[in-house]
Design an enzyme around this catalytic site. Structure first.
Site, PDB file in Angstrom:
ATOM      1  N   SER A 137       3.280  66.813  57.870  1.00 35.35           N
ATOM      2  CA  SER A 137       2.956  67.045  59.284  1.00 35.35           C
ATOM      3  C   SER A 137       2.680  65.739  60.016  1.00 35.35           C
ATOM      4  O   SER A 137       2.117  64.799  59.455  1.00 35.35           O
ATOM      5  CB  SER A 137       1.713  67.931  59.351  1.00 35.35           C
ATOM      6  N   TYR A 161      -7.309  69.408  56.983  1.00 36.31           N
ATOM      7  CA  TYR A 161      -5.920  69.870  56.860  1.00 36.31           C
ATOM      8  C   TYR A 161      -4.967  68.667  56.792  1.00 36.31           C
ATOM      9  O   TYR A 161      -4.121  68.559  55.909  1.00 36.31           O
ATOM     10  CB  TYR A 161      -5.568  70.775  58.052  1.00 36.31           C
ATOM     11  N   LYS A 165      -2.492  67.038  53.649  1.00 36.43           N
ATOM     12  CA  LYS A 165      -1.048  66.743  53.767  1.00 36.43           C
ATOM     13  C   LYS A 165      -0.766  65.303  53.317  1.00 36.43           C
ATOM     14  O   LYS A 165       0.175  65.039  52.566  1.00 36.43           O
ATOM     15  CB  LYS A 165      -0.566  66.938  55.210  1.00 36.43           C
TER      16      LYS A 165
END
Ligand code: UD1
Length: 351
Positions: A137, A161, A165
């Protein structure tokens, strides 16, 4: 026909990738926990791809399960070997993806995203599967105002989050260095995937209250929500609202096919690629385009900035264009029209 494992294959992005894979003559094995997706998407994928009752069963198989369950993953690879159709490559999308939730429950995010990925990589290693396309991302970048981010721009995720990643990218990089032989790894750094399949049969339907702009916009336009709150009118951008690089989910799906074809035909590689259009749009521009192309009216008002938002995040996508010979084909009009078609078709189903 090569067999590809798609983790999280019934989610918003995964289901669109599955359509593209079948259309490109791959055989697919989908695993999904259904925590944030619908089993109905399997029927929609088959319908779009014209897989009637008589199609060969191994064109598409589905196993419900979680990547946290290592035994489950091992069994999938084992079964494929037993059937003499080993898994040649993995497109790895399974994971949790809410920024806010990750701040509330960091351990859940680390366990699902990072431990789950380690389980998957161990299963791949065990069964000699060397190819992986990972769903990363743009949230891992430290943004700079009005500058396109390249794959070499500074990194600095601000949520658990995002950190998960980036951590997975690092694990993959370590793995690529440790096994110099023929591991082939592409991290696709997604910008803002939106839109829906042209048929209106697949689209984004998050469980619970949505946080992202398009799912909220669809609920406002359909009258489920009273109005749209635009987070901030005082950002240092051309109209005061935040700018993002929205990319049509089918262009994103096609980027995965190009990435897969690329690694299947190359020798050992580790590469990060930005998957965006390179074209930034403000929240206000999205709202006005949506209203215009779909001929609908709804209200919006400005509220204060959302915590953790940044004014500008747009991809320099030149490396992806030159490496993958891929190019986004659809513009913001298409994203708005296709998303709305999906909303109208699915409304009766979900309300
Ligand atoms: C968010 C995530 C990002 C994730 C991406 C997936 C955050 C902080 N970041 O990015 O990690 O990869 O989704 O697509 O959640 N907006 C409004 N009103 C709304 C909703 C959104 O004005 O009701 C604005 C936001 O301020 C932002 C833009 O719309 O400027 C896009 O928001 P969103 O769709 O949530 O995406 P990102 O914040 O870019």
């Amino acid at each position: 026909m090569k067999k590809i494992l798609v983790t999280g294959g019934l989610g918003f992005i995964g289901s669109h990738i599955c359509v593209s894979l079948i259309e490109q003559n791959y055989s697919i094995c989908i695993i999904d926990s259904l925590i944030n997706s619908e089993e109905d998407n399997l029927l929609s994928i088959k319908k779009i791809c014209n897989l009637s009752n008589n199609f060969p069963k191994d064109r598409i198989t589905f196993f419900k399960g979680d990547i946290k369950d290592k035994r489950f993953l091992m069994n999938i690879f084992e079964k494929a070997v037993d059937e003499q159709k080993p898994i040649e490559a993995v497109i790895h999308l399974a994971g949790l993806k809410s920024v806010n939730e990750s701040i509330e429950e960091p351990l859940t995010y680390w366990e699902t995203n990072v431990v789950g990925t380690i389980n998957l990589l161990e299963a791949m290693q065990n069964y000699n599967c060397k190819n992986i396309v990972f769903s990363s991302s743009a949230t891992i970048y430290k943004p700079i105002l009005n500058e396109l981010v390249t794959e070499n721009s500074d990194l600095g995720p601000i949520s658990p989050y995002g950190t998960t990643k980036l951590t997975i990218e690092k694990i993959l990089e370590d793995l690529s260095k440790s096994q110099q032989n023929d591991l082939k790894i592409i991290n696709l750094r997604y910008f803002n995937p939106v839109g829906a399949h042209f048929s209106g049969l697949l689209g984004e339907n998050p469980k619970g209250r949505p946080n992202n702009l398009f799912p909220i916009l669809l609920k406002v336009a359909s009258g489920e929500y009273e109005k749209l709150s635009i987070f901030g009118a005082d950002w240092p951008t051309r109209d005061g609202t935040c700018i993002r690089d929205y990319i049509h989910v089918m262009d994103l799906a096609e980027a995965h096919i190009s990435a897969l074809n690329f690694i299947l035909n190359s020798s050992s590689i580790f590469i990060n690629l930005n998957i965006g259009t390179g074209n930034g749009k403000s929240v206000l521009e999205v709202v006005e385009t949506f209203k215009k192309v779909n001929k609908c009216q709804f209200e919006y008002s400005y509220v204060s900035r959302r915590n953790g938002d940044i004014p500008y995040l747009v991809a320099d996508n030149r490396l992806a264009l030159s490496t993958l010979h891929w190019r986004p084909q659809r513009n913001l009009n298409d994203m708005c029209i296709d998303a709305w078609r999906w909303k109208i078709r699915s409304k009766s189903k979900f309300t």
